[in-house]
Each structure stands twice: as structure tokens, then as C-alpha cells.
Design a protein around this motif. Structure first.
Motif, PDB file in Angstrom:
ATOM      1  N   TYR A 125       0.787  -1.340   0.004  1.00 42.45           N
ATOM      2  CA  TYR A 125      -0.041  -0.013   0.110  1.00 42.45           C
ATOM      3  C   TYR A 125       0.857   1.231   0.040  1.00 42.45           C
ATOM      4  N   LYS A 126       1.983   1.231   0.566  1.00 39.44           N
ATOM      5  CA  LYS A 126       3.017   2.437   0.873  1.00 39.44           C
ATOM      6  C   LYS A 126       3.303   2.676  -0.631  1.00 39.44           C
ATOM      7  N   TRP A 173      -1.448   4.790   5.155  1.00 33.64           N
ATOM      8  CA  TRP A 173      -1.385   3.793   3.718  1.00 33.64           C
ATOM      9  C   TRP A 173      -2.659   3.228   3.788  1.00 33.64           C
TER      10      TRP A 173
END
Length: 230
Positions: A125-126, A173
Motif C-alpha cells: 500500500y505504501k 497507507w
């Protein structure tokens, strides 16, 4: 500096800020936080808490109702994991060079990495989030008339995003689990804070000019934010 205080039966965190008014928030973890001008008078803050007591009780009760149904995701075949508002089934792979892939409409996770599943998804996600959010900032920043220096996607505890006075923006995130339209609202929200630090009428009027339907995104986050987790 944040202080942990209580008034009668209400516990809250207090943070001083460069603002003119006192604001009360119910955070995503169900805690009460207050932003107050610096310097602040504790007596004045307690008066505001007393005046907002019914509002605090009502919103805490709503938070409890929403969190009773929080999803508990497991790293097993067929479990659903969300990316940009869409749920993808998880498939555990015996042989795969990369720890996690989003491919053929599924999340593919190496079976021998299950014990690190949460960390691997957060890293995904980051990484994806930085690119996607940077694209959305490039779209909206010129419309608002602001410039952004640095963008980070990280763990932000109870905030979807934050901004500094020097033009740096941070995003949780978990934002990457929201639909793009909701992600856009979060981006616009933080961009507008570069013009207006407080949630005053000027702030919301600017948000409304850029995104007239922002209220439905606020509502979506309120009712679905609890399930944006691993």
C-alpha cells in the motif's frame, strides 16, 4: 505537545495548536481529542466539553456501533483484501519471486510469507500509494493554487492525512483501500489545509468549490473507515 486529561467521565487528549477556536474530534480508535489555541485555559476547554457533552456521547455511541462489525481479515485462500475500493481474493502461492502481487484479479502472496502478511501488505500500500497519491496531487494542487514539497505514505495512527506549514503532506497507507473518489477527497482535504490550517468556514468553502460532493465522501469514510484495516 499532547496531554492526556479528563473532565468528569470524559477522557481526552489535548493538543495546543496555532488556531483561534477549540475543536473536538472523535478519533478512529474511539478516543476523544481536542485542539485548542495556545495558550489555552483549562477552564474554557472544560466549558466547551460540557456544552458538547451530548454530541460527544452520541458520536461515541455511533463509533461503538460501527466497530462492533469490524472485519477480521486472515491470510488464507479466498480472503478479501481491498485496494482502491475493490476487493480482491487472496491466493497463497507456493512459488513466487515477489512476496506480493496484484495480478489476474487476485492478490498473490507467497505461502511461506504468511507470518509477515500484514507487513507485506502495508509495504504494498505504501509503495503503490505514493505513486497514486502523487498523481492525484498533481491533478488537484493547481486547482487549489498550492504547491507541495514532499509526500509520504506511512502509518498515521488516527489520521487519514496530515500536512505541515512548509508544504509536506503525509497520508495513511489505509487510504489506498478507499475508492479513488474518496482518496481524492482525502487529498483535497490536506491540500486545502495548506491554505487554511483550521476547519473553519473558509476551509470548507474551499473544499466545496473543488469538490461540491465532498460530504458523501466524508460519510463514506465515517461508515467504512473501520473496515480499512488488516
Amino acid at each position: 505537545m499532547t496531554k492526556q486529561l479528563s473532565y468528569k467521565d470524559i477522557s481526552y487528549s489535548l493538543k495546543k495548536s496555532n488556531r483561534k477556536t477549540i475543536s473536538i474530534f472523535i478519533e478512529r480508535d474511539g478516543s476523544v481529542s481536542i485542539l485548542a489555541p495556545a495558550p489555552y485555559q483549562l477552564e474554557k476547554i472544560e466549558q466547551v466539553i460540557e456544552a458538547k457533552r451530548s454530541w460527544i456521547y452520541r458520536n461515541l455511541a455511533e463509533w461503538e456501533d460501527l466497530n462492533r462489525t469490524q472485519l477480521q481479515r486472515e491470510f488464507v485462500n479466498g480472503e478479501g483484501f481491498v485496494y482502491l475500493g475493490r476487493s480482491y481474493r487472496l491466493s497463497l502461492e507456493e512459488k513466487q519471486d515477489t512476496d506480493l502481487l496484484l495480478k489476474r484479479g487476485r492478490f498473490l502472496l507467497r505461502r511461506d510469507k504468511i507470518h509477515k502478511g500484514a507487513d507485506i501488505f502495508k509495504a504494498f500500500y505504501k509503495q503503490k500509494g505514493l505513486k497514486k497519491i502523487s498523481e492525484r496531487i498533481a491533478l488537484y494542487a493547481p486547482k487549489i493554487g498550492v504547491k507541495v514539497k514532499n509526500v509520504k505514505v506511512l502509518e498515521l495512527q488516527n489520521r487519514w492525512g496530515s500536512c505541515s506549514e512548509n508544504g509536506n503532506l503525509n497520508f495513511h497507507w489505509k487510504c489506498l483501500m478507499a475508492p479513488v473518489s474518496v482518496l481524492d477527497y482525502i487529498v483535497v482535504h490536506e491540500l486545502v489545509h495548506l491554505l487554511h490550517r483550521n476547519h473553519d468556514n473558509n476551509f470548507w468553502n474551499t473544499v466545496d468549490k473543488v469538490m461540491p460532493n465532498y460530504a458523501k465522501h466524508v460519510k463514506w469514510l465515517k461508515h467504512n473507515g473501520v473496515d480499512m484495516s488488516l
